[in-house]
Every structure is written in structure tokens, then in C-alpha cells.
Design an enzyme around this catalytic site. Sequence first.
Site, PDB file in Angstrom:
ATOM      1  N   ILE A  55       0.888  -1.214  -0.060  1.00 22.39           N
ATOM      2  CA  ILE A  55       0.066  -0.108   0.099  1.00 22.39           C
ATOM      3  C   ILE A  55       0.849   1.182   0.153  1.00 22.39           C
ATOM      4  O   ILE A  55       0.689   2.285  -0.633  1.00 22.39           O
ATOM      5  CB  ILE A  55      -1.130  -0.080   1.348  1.00 22.39           C
ATOM      6  CG1 ILE A  55      -1.885  -1.169   1.286  1.00 22.39           C
ATOM      7  CG2 ILE A  55      -1.887   1.181   1.379  1.00 22.39           C
ATOM      8  CD1 ILE A  55      -2.518  -1.596   2.599  1.00 22.39           C
ATOM      9  N   TYR A 208      -1.047  -6.982  17.142  1.00 17.39           N
ATOM     10  CA  TYR A 208      -1.278  -6.370  16.106  1.00 17.39           C
ATOM     11  C   TYR A 208      -2.527  -5.456  16.198  1.00 17.39           C
ATOM     12  O   TYR A 208      -2.402  -4.222  15.927  1.00 17.39           O
ATOM     13  CB  TYR A 208      -1.325  -7.103  14.837  1.00 17.39           C
ATOM     14  CG  TYR A 208      -1.847  -6.684  13.416  1.00 17.39           C
ATOM     15  CD1 TYR A 208      -0.723  -5.730  12.864  1.00 17.39           C
ATOM     16  CD2 TYR A 208      -3.258  -6.663  12.818  1.00 17.39           C
ATOM     17  CE1 TYR A 208      -1.244  -5.277  11.658  1.00 17.39           C
ATOM     18  CE2 TYR A 208      -3.319  -5.752  11.760  1.00 17.39           C
ATOM     19  CZ  TYR A 208      -2.269  -5.266  11.058  1.00 17.39           C
ATOM     20  OH  TYR A 208      -2.631  -4.519  10.105  1.00 17.39           O
ATOM     21  N   LYS A 212      -2.640  -0.985  16.096  1.00 18.94           N
ATOM     22  CA  LYS A 212      -3.631  -0.494  15.240  1.00 18.94           C
ATOM     23  C   LYS A 212      -4.613   0.598  15.891  1.00 18.94           C
ATOM     24  O   LYS A 212      -4.986   1.421  15.521  1.00 18.94           O
ATOM     25  CB  LYS A 212      -4.404  -1.479  14.407  1.00 18.94           C
ATOM     26  CG  LYS A 212      -3.302  -1.914  13.260  1.00 18.94           C
ATOM     27  CD  LYS A 212      -2.847  -0.929  12.283  1.00 18.94           C
ATOM     28  CE  LYS A 212      -1.406  -1.236  11.863  1.00 18.94           C
ATOM     29  NZ  LYS A 212      -1.140  -0.487  10.906  1.00 18.94           N
ATOM     30  N   THR A 245      -1.279  -7.852  -0.106  1.00 21.95           N
ATOM     31  CA  THR A 245       0.139  -7.520  -0.048  1.00 21.95           C
ATOM     32  C   THR A 245       0.741  -8.437   0.646  1.00 21.95           C
ATOM     33  O   THR A 245       0.112  -9.621   1.234  1.00 21.95           O
ATOM     34  CB  THR A 245       0.187  -6.166   0.874  1.00 21.95           C
ATOM     35  OG1 THR A 245      -0.087  -6.319   2.096  1.00 21.95           O
ATOM     36  CG2 THR A 245      -0.648  -4.812   0.209  1.00 21.95           C
TER      37      THR A 245
HETATM   38  N1  LIG Z   1      -2.754  -5.360   3.463  1.00 22.01           N
HETATM   39  C1  LIG Z   1      -3.865  -5.338   4.369  1.00 22.01           C
HETATM   40  O1  LIG Z   1      -5.084  -5.963   4.223  1.00 22.01           O
HETATM   41  C2  LIG Z   1      -4.077  -4.183   5.467  1.00 22.01           C
HETATM   42  C3  LIG Z   1      -5.340  -4.205   6.136  1.00 22.01           C
HETATM   43  C4  LIG Z   1      -5.347  -3.196   6.838  1.00 22.01           C
HETATM   44  C5  LIG Z   1      -4.150  -2.277   7.059  1.00 22.01           C
HETATM   45  N2  LIG Z   1      -3.002  -2.439   6.556  1.00 22.01           N
HETATM   46  C6  LIG Z   1      -1.913  -1.696   6.895  1.00 22.01           C
HETATM   47  O2  LIG Z   1      -1.404  -0.906   5.788  1.00 22.01           O
HETATM   48  C7  LIG Z   1       0.081  -0.747   6.036  1.00 22.01           C
HETATM   49  C8  LIG Z   1       0.666  -1.137   4.860  1.00 22.01           C
HETATM   50  O3  LIG Z   1       0.779  -2.494   4.934  1.00 22.01           O
HETATM   51  P1  LIG Z   1       1.122  -3.518   3.449  1.00 22.01           P
HETATM   52  O4  LIG Z   1      -0.235  -4.344   3.335  1.00 22.01           O
HETATM   53  O5  LIG Z   1       1.149  -2.497   2.207  1.00 22.01           O
HETATM   54  O6  LIG Z   1       2.164  -4.236   3.809  1.00 22.01           O
HETATM   55  P2  LIG Z   1       3.613  -4.637   3.061  1.00 22.01           P
HETATM   56  O7  LIG Z   1       3.434  -4.770   1.712  1.00 22.01           O
HETATM   57  O8  LIG Z   1       4.199  -5.576   4.022  1.00 22.01           O
HETATM   58  O9  LIG Z   1       4.266  -3.179   3.309  1.00 22.01           O
HETATM   59  C9  LIG Z   1       4.789  -2.596   4.674  1.00 22.01           C
HETATM   60  C10 LIG Z   1       5.799  -1.925   4.417  1.00 22.01           C
HETATM   61  O10 LIG Z   1       6.389  -1.537   5.683  1.00 22.01           O
HETATM   62  C11 LIG Z   1       7.670  -1.594   5.637  1.00 22.01           C
HETATM   63  N3  LIG Z   1       8.343  -1.704   7.103  1.00 22.01           N
HETATM   64  C12 LIG Z   1       8.330  -2.911   7.703  1.00 22.01           C
HETATM   65  N4  LIG Z   1       8.903  -2.892   8.981  1.00 22.01           N
HETATM   66  C13 LIG Z   1       9.555  -1.662   8.847  1.00 22.01           C
HETATM   67  C14 LIG Z   1      10.664  -0.898   9.361  1.00 22.01           C
HETATM   68  N5  LIG Z   1      11.110  -1.693  10.714  1.00 22.01           N
HETATM   69  N6  LIG Z   1      11.113   0.025   9.174  1.00 22.01           N
HETATM   70  C15 LIG Z   1      10.545   0.761   8.138  1.00 22.01           C
HETATM   71  N7  LIG Z   1       9.508   0.239   7.276  1.00 22.01           N
HETATM   72  C16 LIG Z   1       9.089  -1.164   7.554  1.00 22.01           C
HETATM   73  C17 LIG Z   1       8.041  -2.542   4.692  1.00 22.01           C
HETATM   74  O11 LIG Z   1       9.455  -2.562   4.331  1.00 22.01           O
HETATM   75  P3  LIG Z   1      10.161  -3.693   3.285  1.00 22.01           P
HETATM   76  O12 LIG Z   1       9.528  -3.663   1.947  1.00 22.01           O
HETATM   77  O13 LIG Z   1      11.480  -3.392   3.496  1.00 22.01           O
HETATM   78  O14 LIG Z   1       9.462  -4.843   4.003  1.00 22.01           O
HETATM   79  C18 LIG Z   1       6.969  -2.199   3.536  1.00 22.01           C
HETATM   80  O15 LIG Z   1       7.576  -1.185   2.703  1.00 22.01           O
HETATM   81  C19 LIG Z   1       0.356  -1.207   7.347  1.00 22.01           C
HETATM   82  O16 LIG Z   1       0.391  -0.346   8.429  1.00 22.01           O
HETATM   83  C20 LIG Z   1      -0.786  -2.379   7.520  1.00 22.01           C
HETATM   84  O17 LIG Z   1      -0.948  -2.666   9.032  1.00 22.01           O
HETATM   85  C21 LIG Z   1      -2.709  -3.605   5.683  1.00 22.01           C
END
Ligand SMILES: NC(=O)c1ccc[n+]([C@@H]2O[C@H](COP(=O)([O-])OP(=O)(O)OC[C@H]3O[C@@H](n4cnc5c(N)ncnc54)[C@H](OP(=O)(O)O)[C@@H]3O)[C@@H](O)[C@H]2O)c1
Length: 335
Positions: A55, A208, A212, A245
Site C-alpha cells: 500500500i 497487532y 492499530k 500485499t
Molecule cells: N494489507 C492489508 O490487508 C492491510 C489491512 C489493514 C491495514 N493495513 C496496513 O497497511 C500498512 C501497509 O501494509 P501493506 O499491506 O502494504 O504491507 P507490506 O506490503 O508488507 O508493506 C509494509 C511496508 O512497511 C515496511 N516496513 C516494515 N517494517 C519496517 C521497519 N522496521 N522500518 C521501516 N519500514 C518497515 C516494509 O518494508 P520492506 O519492503 O522493506 O519489507 C514495507 O514497505 C500497514 O500499516 C498495515 O498494518 C494493511
Amino acid sequence: MSPLSAARAALRVYAVGAALIVAQLVRRCVRGFVEPVFSPQPNRVAIVTGGTDGIGYSTAKHLAKLGIHVIIAGNNDSKAQDVVRRIKEDTLNDQVEFLYCDLASMRSIREFVQTFKMKKLPLHVLVNNAGVMMVPQRTTEDGFEEHFGVNYLGHFLLTNLLLDTLQESGAPGRSARVVTVSSATHYVGELNLDDLQSSTSYSAHAAYAQSKLALVLFTYHLQALLSARGVPVTASVADPGVVDTDLYRHVFWGTRLVKKLLGWWVFKTPDEGAWTSVYAAVTPALEGLGGRYLYNERETRSLEATYDPELQRQLWARSCQLTGITDVTRETFGE
Ligand SMILES: NC(=O)c1ccc[n+]([C@@H]2O[C@H](COP(=O)([O-])OP(=O)(O)OC[C@H]3O[C@@H](n4cnc5c(N)ncnc54)[C@H](OP(=O)(O)O)[C@@H]3O)[C@@H](O)[C@H]2O)c1
Ligand SMILES: *[C@@H]1O[C@H](CO)[C@@H](O)[C@H](O)[C@H]1NC(C)=O
């Protein structure tokens, strides 16, 4: 936490996930997800944490497409170079860059802010997006439980350290914005002020959801502070829905299988998931308005407990202690 309450926490998270997936499926069949359209935003600067994947990557790309100078904050240098190149090619925006920021390290966050401030750039949009989900019990560099430390406390510190720049960069009628990405799992989250680190016993689901939930409480208290100060900065929450993702890499294999089989259809794409963050960051409809919980580009209510000012205040105060920063809300709201 007993094994029984850990199982209960997991069930509650899965129940929320299942309900959301059904709602998304209905929506996809009825009217689909429509990309919001915004006018170009030249001379604006944004930071997106976790902009290297999922995202966050889509958010960074969309903001860059609008002509915004985008700084991706992340913890993987080699991955980031490739990402920056791709976004530049896709958007024809040359002002896309990467700055190292490991949210699992307060030292790294402070270094990031220092490096950013040395650039003497304004800051109009901060997207607190990075996150980890259902990771096994482990701790950050500073000894915080990882969900709490990375998802919540890292962004708490980052935002506090950038508040002065945001304040200087916002203008009446053109506020700077803090967009914090939470999740529907916050609805089943419980804030355990006596054990924020889940140290007595560990449930990845509960940890988790708590992180949030903490982000929502933080955003509302931040908005109260900004309103009380009367500064042109607003803070809102973006809930992306259930998005396809790599965030799911640590979940139970059965869930991963379902995602693999049906994800392309019932999950939102990363672009669709990012639209809520982009909307929160730039829509004129929200000019001067903060403290919103946004889902599918509309305001909705978050968990009742998130509106409790006393709980917000307690969490904020505790977070200041843990990160070693001054509680700037105390001079505004008193004890
Ligand atoms: N996917 C869903 O269904 C969903 C639903 C509700 C909320 N969210 C929220 O959306 C946000 C983005 O998630 P996503 O689904 O896009 O997941 P994702 O594809 O795993 O992306 C997460 C991002 O956070 C980075 N990250 C993780 N640990 C970190 C650290 N210690 N320092 C700096 N960056 C770090 C990752 O870096 P790397 O690329 O280096 O790993 C990646 O760029 C999150 O806050 C998640 O809780 C997601
Ligand atoms: C950084 O990203 C690359 C490419 O995606 C990956 O192969 C590598 O394992 C990542 N490094 C770390 C430390 O996560």
C-alpha cells in the site's frame, strides 16, 4: 494472556477479516472501487513510511503522479533504489527519493529526521504507513515488542519529531496533513496500558490489533492538540480494507492459501488500498478537517473507546515516557 484469550483474539481478528472480505466482495460486484481523481499538487513535499512495498508503494506512486516531491522512508536500501527508479519512470516525476529509516530503531528514526531537516524542505504530508503483522514474538532494537514498537511507537516518535516542520509548512486554507494507516482490526483491539509490550503472554493477533488501536487513539489526541494550538495541520486515520500485499507472510498457512486462491478477487489491489491514504492526504473536501477515520474514502466511526480523551491522554503520556520525548500536550491540556 492465557492460551484461551489468545485463541479468542485470533478468532476476533479473523471474524473482522471475514466480514470485511464479504463487504468488499459485494462492493466489487455492485459498483467496484473507483479511483479518486485529484488536481496536481506542485511544490508539495510528502514522506511515506514503508513506501517500498504494498500500500505504501502505491501511495508513494500516486502522490508522485500528482507532482508531489515524495520521500520514501524505509529500511531496505537495495529494494528502495529499484522502487525509486520504477516510480520515477512511471510518473515522470524526478523528485522521488529514498531516505533510510528503520522504525524498529529510535536512533534510526532520529537520524532520519535529522537528515530530512538538513535538506531544508517543507513537509506537507506525512503518511505513517509502514507496518508488520502477526510476527512472532520479538523485540525492536530498543526492546519494544515489534508490533507495538514498529507500527505504533516508531510512528509516534517520528510524528512528534516532525511536528515543528509540519506546523511551519502548513498555511491557513492549505493545511499540512498527517495520515496514519490503521486497520479494521482495531475494532477488536484492546489497549492494555499495564502491559503494552504483551510481555506477560503473547498473542500476535492481539498485539497487532492493539498497535492499530493505539494509532487511532494517537491520531485523535494529536488532532486535539493541533486544534487547541490553532495550527494549520490536521491528522486523520486511513483504513485501507483488506488488501493483497505481502503483509500476510506471517499469518497461518490456511489464510495464506485462501489469499492465494481468492485474493486477486476479494482483496483490494494495493492501488485500491492506497486510495484512502491518498484521499486523506490531498482531497480538498478535508481541508482543515482532522480527527477522521476514513474507509473507502468516507468518514466512518472507529471503536467507541478511541473517542475517550482520558485513554488518549494516558497512552500519549506513556508513549512519551517510552520514547524519552517531552509531552507537548501537557502544556496545552494540563495534567
Ligand atoms: N494489507 C492489508 O490487508 C492491510 C489491512 C489493514 C491495514 N493495513 C496496513 O497497511 C500498512 C501497509 O501494509 P501493506 O499491506 O502494504 O504491507 P507490506 O506490503 O508488507 O508493506 C509494509 C511496508 O512497511 C515496511 N516496513 C516494515 N517494517 C519496517 C521497519 N522496521 N522500518 C521501516 N519500514 C518497515 C516494509 O518494508 P520492506 O519492503 O522493506 O519489507 C514495507 O514497505 C500497514 O500499516 C498495515 O498494518 C494493511
Ligand atoms: C531487501 O529487499 C531485497 C529485494 O526485495 C530482498 O531480497 C532482501 O532480502 C531485503 N533485505 C532485507 C534485509 O530485508
